[in-house]
Design an enzyme around this catalytic site. Structure first.
Site, PDB file in Angstrom:
ATOM      1  N   GLN A   1       0.829  -1.211   0.000  1.00  0.00           N
ATOM      2  CA  GLN A   1       0.000   0.000   0.000  1.00  0.00           C
ATOM      3  C   GLN A   1       0.862   1.258   0.000  1.00  0.00           C
ATOM      4  O   GLN A   1       2.067   1.175   0.237  1.00  0.00           O
ATOM      5  CB  GLN A   1      -0.896  -0.008   1.261  1.00  0.00           C
ATOM      6  CG  GLN A   1      -0.139  -0.219   2.549  1.00  0.00           C
ATOM      7  CD  GLN A   1      -0.924  -1.005   3.603  1.00  0.00           C
ATOM      8  OE1 GLN A   1      -2.146  -1.153   3.541  1.00  0.00           O
ATOM      9  NE2 GLN A   1      -0.209  -1.577   4.560  1.00  0.00           N
TER      10      GLN A   1
ATOM     11  N   HIS B   1      -8.556   2.862  20.133  1.00  0.00           N
ATOM     12  CA  HIS B   1      -7.739   1.825  20.796  1.00  0.00           C
ATOM     13  C   HIS B   1      -8.309   1.407  22.151  1.00  0.00           C
ATOM     14  O   HIS B   1      -8.274   0.228  22.506  1.00  0.00           O
ATOM     15  CB  HIS B   1      -6.287   2.297  20.907  1.00  0.00           C
ATOM     16  CG  HIS B   1      -5.617   2.374  19.562  1.00  0.00           C
ATOM     17  ND1 HIS B   1      -5.035   3.526  19.071  1.00  0.00           N
ATOM     18  CD2 HIS B   1      -5.486   1.439  18.591  1.00  0.00           C
ATOM     19  CE1 HIS B   1      -4.561   3.287  17.861  1.00  0.00           C
ATOM     20  NE2 HIS B   1      -4.817   2.024  17.532  1.00  0.00           N
TER      21      HIS B   1
ATOM     22  N   ASP C   1       1.514 -12.077   6.515  1.00  0.00           N
ATOM     23  CA  ASP C   1       0.090 -11.999   6.192  1.00  0.00           C
ATOM     24  C   ASP C   1      -0.684 -12.820   7.226  1.00  0.00           C
ATOM     25  O   ASP C   1      -0.467 -14.029   7.364  1.00  0.00           O
ATOM     26  CB  ASP C   1      -0.152 -12.564   4.780  1.00  0.00           C
ATOM     27  CG  ASP C   1      -1.593 -12.376   4.331  1.00  0.00           C
ATOM     28  OD1 ASP C   1      -1.849 -12.505   3.118  1.00  0.00           O
ATOM     29  OD2 ASP C   1      -2.454 -12.114   5.187  1.00  0.00           O
TER      30      ASP C   1
ATOM     31  N   ASP D   1      -7.418  -5.592  14.261  1.00  0.00           N
ATOM     32  CA  ASP D   1      -7.244  -4.141  14.075  1.00  0.00           C
ATOM     33  C   ASP D   1      -6.771  -3.913  12.644  1.00  0.00           C
ATOM     34  O   ASP D   1      -5.626  -3.553  12.391  1.00  0.00           O
ATOM     35  CB  ASP D   1      -6.214  -3.637  15.101  1.00  0.00           C
ATOM     36  CG  ASP D   1      -5.977  -2.143  14.985  1.00  0.00           C
ATOM     37  OD1 ASP D   1      -5.051  -1.638  15.654  1.00  0.00           O
ATOM     38  OD2 ASP D   1      -6.709  -1.488  14.205  1.00  0.00           O
ATOM     39  N   SER D   2      -7.700  -4.149  11.724  1.00  0.00           N
ATOM     40  CA  SER D   2      -7.310  -4.184  10.304  1.00  0.00           C
ATOM     41  C   SER D   2      -7.705  -2.917   9.565  1.00  0.00           C
ATOM     42  O   SER D   2      -8.459  -2.089  10.072  1.00  0.00           O
ATOM     43  CB  SER D   2      -8.056  -5.347   9.632  1.00  0.00           C
ATOM     44  OG  SER D   2      -9.424  -4.982   9.480  1.00  0.00           O
TER      45      SER D   2
ATOM     46  N   ASP E   1      -9.664  -1.465   5.978  1.00  0.00           N
ATOM     47  CA  ASP E   1     -10.986  -1.792   5.439  1.00  0.00           C
ATOM     48  C   ASP E   1     -10.899  -3.057   4.574  1.00  0.00           C
ATOM     49  O   ASP E   1      -9.798  -3.488   4.213  1.00  0.00           O
ATOM     50  CB  ASP E   1     -11.490  -0.613   4.577  1.00  0.00           C
ATOM     51  CG  ASP E   1     -11.589   0.675   5.389  1.00  0.00           C
ATOM     52  OD1 ASP E   1     -11.179   1.737   4.873  1.00  0.00           O
ATOM     53  OD2 ASP E   1     -12.036   0.599   6.549  1.00  0.00           O
TER      54      ASP E   1
HETATM   55  N1  SAM Z   1      -7.448   1.385  13.254  1.00  0.00           N
HETATM   56  C1  SAM Z   1      -7.282   1.388  11.869  1.00  0.00           C
HETATM   57  C2  SAM Z   1      -8.617   1.243  11.175  1.00  0.00           C
HETATM   58  O1  SAM Z   1      -9.576   0.852  11.844  1.00  0.00           O
HETATM   59  O2  SAM Z   1      -8.736   1.591  10.023  1.00  0.00           O
HETATM   60  C3  SAM Z   1      -6.339   0.281  11.435  1.00  0.00           C
HETATM   61  C4  SAM Z   1      -5.062   0.536  11.909  1.00  0.00           C
HETATM   62  S1  SAM Z   1      -3.783  -0.543  11.500  1.00  0.00           S
HETATM   63  C5  SAM Z   1      -2.716   0.610  10.824  1.00  0.00           C
HETATM   64  C6  SAM Z   1      -4.279  -1.567  10.159  1.00  0.00           C
HETATM   65  C7  SAM Z   1      -3.166  -2.485   9.705  1.00  0.00           C
HETATM   66  O3  SAM Z   1      -3.672  -3.700   9.132  1.00  0.00           O
HETATM   67  C8  SAM Z   1      -2.284  -1.864   8.602  1.00  0.00           C
HETATM   68  O4  SAM Z   1      -1.032  -1.563   9.142  1.00  0.00           O
HETATM   69  C9  SAM Z   1      -2.210  -2.943   7.513  1.00  0.00           C
HETATM   70  O5  SAM Z   1      -0.939  -3.060   6.929  1.00  0.00           O
HETATM   71  C10 SAM Z   1      -2.610  -4.188   8.313  1.00  0.00           C
HETATM   72  N2  SAM Z   1      -3.097  -5.293   7.477  1.00  0.00           N
HETATM   73  C11 SAM Z   1      -3.931  -5.210   6.404  1.00  0.00           C
HETATM   74  N3  SAM Z   1      -4.099  -6.439   5.863  1.00  0.00           N
HETATM   75  C12 SAM Z   1      -3.355  -7.315   6.615  1.00  0.00           C
HETATM   76  C13 SAM Z   1      -3.133  -8.732   6.574  1.00  0.00           C
HETATM   77  N4  SAM Z   1      -3.697  -9.488   5.605  1.00  0.00           N
HETATM   78  N5  SAM Z   1      -2.336  -9.296   7.509  1.00  0.00           N
HETATM   79  C14 SAM Z   1      -1.770  -8.534   8.494  1.00  0.00           C
HETATM   80  N6  SAM Z   1      -1.928  -7.170   8.583  1.00  0.00           N
HETATM   81  C15 SAM Z   1      -2.723  -6.586   7.660  1.00  0.00           C
END
Ligand code: SAM
Length: 281
Positions: A30, A61, A136, A154-155, A157
């Site tokens: 990204q 959080h 991943d 905490d992903s 979208d």
């Molecule tokens: N609080 C924020 C929200 O609700 O939009 C999310 C914060 S946190 C930065 C989200 C994280 O999920 C990102 O750093 C992203 O890289 C990670 N992420 C997305 N897809 C993922 C996956 N398949 N495995 C592990 N981490 C993932």
């Protein structure tokens, strides 16, 4: 003066005056940007979408962490999926029972940028109780069984790398990784701005978990300023009665919280009718 803006799928959004752009780069997953703003301090966006601001991150959080952690009798082994900014890990470590946290984040750039530009959020990522695993989570969770007391998703979208984290197979793998009495809380999008995403998510959660209850709270910089999380478990009912929450533990956490207190714990489950509709999935 630059103006950052994010428009939701439903055609409205937020705008923030940007004083200085501090970082911009493409990772394998990204586009990662950081800018400073008079209103919210430093701001992290991924693919142009709002993730974290220094000023309002606690709204998110404290809710994703303290509701499940204080509902569980003795949470020791915790899994955080995503959460690369470190705010979720920081709040988990406020709970004395915690023995170990695995944080599985796909993008090392998010962790590095958060350590550099968000020191008050990422300050516990090097804590000896924490393992930061850059991989991943969809692959990581496949062979896990009966390990975690709490799993927090905490992903981003349900697009790009985060798409597979809103999936029945993934939720079933998460369920299998839980210990008896375990609780899972995914962020389940904005009821007013991403209602389609939320509806689809609860359709899946209701298929996989015995108990599923949305809880909501304001989130100033997220679409619609209102966010939701899903309390999911096969053994533990949603905490609708705060008198059942351990008073001593809850008051201890409330002392260092800007939002969380015991009464608020159960009030967030008192959701409006349109949210109840969306959560029927
Ligand atoms: N609080 C924020 C929200 O609700 O939009 C999310 C914060 S946190 C930065 C989200 C994280 O999920 C990102 O750093 C992203 O890289 C990670 N992420 C997305 N897809 C993922 C996956 N398949 N495995 C592990 N981490 C993932």
């Amino acid at each position: 003066m630059e103006l950052y803006h994010e428009i939701t799928p439903e055609g409205f959004g937020i705008a923030i005056e940007e004083d200085k752009h501090l970082f911009s780069d493409k990772s394998p997953y990204q586009t990662v940007d950081v800018f400073h703003s008079r209103a919210f301090g430093n701001v992290l966006t991924l693919d142009g979408l709002m993730m974290v601001t220094e000023r309002d991150e606690f709204f998110y959080h404290e809710l994703i962490v303290h509701i499940p952690m204080l509902t569980h009798k003795n949470p020791e082994n915790i899994l955080v999926i995503g959460g690369g900014d470190g705010g979720t890990v920081r709040e988990i470590l406020k709970h004395k029972s915690v023995k170990h946290i695995d944080m599985v984040e796909i993008d090392k750039m998010v962790v590095d940028v958060s350590k550099k530009f968000f020191p008050t959020v990422s300050n516990e990522l090097d804590n000896p109780k924490v393992s930061v695993l850059i991989q991943d989570a969809i692959e990581f969770i496949k062979n896990k069984e009966n390990i975690y007391d709490i799993v927090l998703i905490d992903s981003t979208d349900p697009i790009g790398p985060g798409e597979g984290l809103f999936n029945e197979g993934f939720y079933n793998n998460v369920k299998r990784a839980l210990k008896k009495g375990g609780i899972v809380v995914p962020q389940t999008e904005g009821p007013f701005g991403q209602s389609d995403n939320m509806k689809k998510t609860y359709k899946l959660l209701n298929k996989v978990f015995k108990y599923v209850a949305p809880y909501c709270s304001p989130m100033p910089t997220y679409p619609g300023g209102y966010w939701s999380w899903g309390f999911c478990s096969n053994d533990v009912e949603p905490p609708l009665d705060y008198t059942k929450i351990d008073e001593k533990r809850a008051d201890e956490i409330s002392k260092t919280s800007k939002i969380y207190n015991r009464e608020y714990h159960s009030s967030v489950f008192r959701v409006p009718n349109f949210v109840k509709e969306l959560a029927k999935g």
